[in-house]
Design an enzyme around this catalytic site. Structure first.
Site, PDB file in Angstrom:
ATOM      1  N   HIS A 214       0.852  -1.207   0.000  1.00 24.39           N
ATOM      2  CA  HIS A 214       0.000   0.000   0.000  1.00 24.39           C
ATOM      3  C   HIS A 214       0.885   1.254   0.000  1.00 24.39           C
ATOM      4  CE1 HIS A 214      -3.093  -2.607   2.344  1.00 24.39           C
ATOM      5  NE2 HIS A 214      -3.585  -2.435   1.133  1.00 24.39           N
TER       6      HIS A 214
ATOM      7  N   LYS B 122     -16.359  -7.443   5.794  1.00 24.34           N
ATOM      8  CA  LYS B 122     -15.280  -8.278   6.347  1.00 24.34           C
ATOM      9  C   LYS B 122     -15.120  -7.960   7.837  1.00 24.34           C
ATOM     10  CE  LYS B 122     -12.450  -7.576   2.191  1.00 24.34           C
ATOM     11  NZ  LYS B 122     -11.226  -6.858   1.747  1.00 24.34           N
TER      12      LYS B 122
ATOM     13  N   ARG C  29      -1.927  -6.102  -8.142  1.00 22.63           N
ATOM     14  CA  ARG C  29      -0.777  -6.955  -7.830  1.00 22.63           C
ATOM     15  C   ARG C  29      -0.589  -8.040  -8.870  1.00 22.63           C
ATOM     16  NH1 ARG C  29      -3.087  -8.154  -2.039  1.00 22.63           N
ATOM     17  NH2 ARG C  29      -4.827  -8.247  -3.474  1.00 22.63           N
TER      18      ARG C  29
ATOM     19  N   SER D 279      -2.900  -7.602   3.160  1.00 26.88           N
ATOM     20  CA  SER D 279      -3.141  -7.438   4.596  1.00 26.88           C
ATOM     21  C   SER D 279      -3.441  -8.798   5.232  1.00 26.88           C
ATOM     22  CB  SER D 279      -4.321  -6.497   4.829  1.00 26.88           C
ATOM     23  OG  SER D 279      -4.036  -5.225   4.329  1.00 26.88           O
TER      24      SER D 279
HETATM   25  O1  PNS Z   1      -9.092  -2.967   0.317  1.00 18.42           O
HETATM   26  P1  PNS Z   1     -10.380  -3.479  -0.276  1.00 18.42           P
HETATM   27  O2  PNS Z   1     -11.192  -4.207   0.773  1.00 18.42           O
HETATM   28  O3  PNS Z   1     -10.152  -4.302  -1.508  1.00 18.42           O
HETATM   29  O4  PNS Z   1     -11.222  -2.165  -0.731  1.00 18.42           O
HETATM   30  C1  PNS Z   1     -12.457  -2.284  -1.400  1.00 18.42           C
HETATM   31  C2  PNS Z   1     -13.145  -0.917  -1.559  1.00 18.42           C
HETATM   32  C3  PNS Z   1     -13.272  -0.213  -0.221  1.00 18.42           C
HETATM   33  C4  PNS Z   1     -12.297  -0.059  -2.477  1.00 18.42           C
HETATM   34  C5  PNS Z   1     -14.538  -1.167  -2.196  1.00 18.42           C
HETATM   35  O5  PNS Z   1     -15.182  -2.182  -1.497  1.00 18.42           O
HETATM   36  C6  PNS Z   1     -15.447   0.064  -2.232  1.00 18.42           C
HETATM   37  O6  PNS Z   1     -15.176   1.006  -2.925  1.00 18.42           O
HETATM   38  N1  PNS Z   1     -16.558   0.003  -1.448  1.00 18.42           N
HETATM   39  C7  PNS Z   1     -17.519   1.086  -1.328  1.00 18.42           C
HETATM   40  C8  PNS Z   1     -18.856   0.778  -2.019  1.00 18.42           C
HETATM   41  C9  PNS Z   1     -18.738   1.089  -3.497  1.00 18.42           C
HETATM   42  O7  PNS Z   1     -18.716   2.252  -3.881  1.00 18.42           O
HETATM   43  N2  PNS Z   1     -18.594   0.016  -4.327  1.00 18.42           N
HETATM   44  C10 PNS Z   1     -18.326   0.125  -5.770  1.00 18.42           C
HETATM   45  C11 PNS Z   1     -19.520   0.357  -6.633  1.00 18.42           C
HETATM   46  S1  PNS Z   1     -20.886  -0.662  -6.316  1.00 18.42           S
END
Ligand code: PNS
Length: 158
Positions: free
Chosen positions: A17, A41, A90, A128
């Site tokens: 990150h 989660k 990644r 993570s």
């Molecule tokens: O580190 P992660 O868990 O892969 O992050 C995922 C994240 C937070 C980027 C994603 O889940 C997100 O943007 N969630 C907010 C809801 C949203 O806007 N989703 C996308 C369109 S439906």
């Protein structure tokens, strides 16, 4: 001002990150690292703890701020006058899910662009989840996470 948002769970922040954060902060005037609050989660660290770990890890980068959001990511960007979502990739396995999210975000907010940055090869295996697994079993976190937060991770998993 060219503002980008780097969203994620950051449970906890890893050197992968941090690599993306540093590179994005060289390109944009301001990078907002934003932690999703209502994640399904089960997290190891609370949002407040993750904010603190991110602050410690990025204290030497001037144009980075740490925040959190709930609901749709694109609404958070609109609130902050940001036009770019930064995502780290990644491996090919990340691509399908990220592609789907980028297209949905673009459908919801056509003015917002998703920018993918390839993680440096030395961090391509890092996540993570794998960091938590190593810490739980007493393995070394050297070079996996910022030095400043190693103690906090061991404390939490024990
Ligand atoms: O580190 P992660 O868990 O892969 O992050 C995922 C994240 C937070 C980027 C994603 O889940 C997100 O943007 N969630 C907010 C809801 C949203 O806007 N989703 C996308 C369109 S439906």
């Amino acid at each position: 001002m060219n503002i980008a948002v780097y969203p994620g769970s950051f449970d906890p922040v890893t050197n992968g990150h941090l690599d993306i954060i540093k590179r994005a902060s060289d390109i944009f005037d301001k990078v907002i690292i934003s932690i999703l609050e209502n994640n399904s989660k089960e997290p190891l660290f609370t949002v407040e703890e993750r904010i603190e770990l991110l602050k410690r890890s990025t204290s030497d980068i001037q144009n980075v701020v740490i925040d959190s959001f709930s609901g749709l990511l694109v609404n958070f960007l609109r609130e902050k006058n940001a036009r770019v979502i930064i995502k780290g990739l990644r491996a090919v396995s990340d691509f399908e899910y990220e592609f789907q999210m980028a297209l949905m975000n673009s459908k919801l907010a056509p003015e917002i662009e998703t920018l993918f940055m390839m993680t440096s090869s030395k961090y391509s295996y890092l996540s993570s989840s794998i960091v938590k697994e190593v810490a739980k079993h007493g393995g070394s976190l050297n070079e996996l996470v910022p030095e400043e937060i190693v103690g906090e991770i061991y404390k939490k998993v024990n």
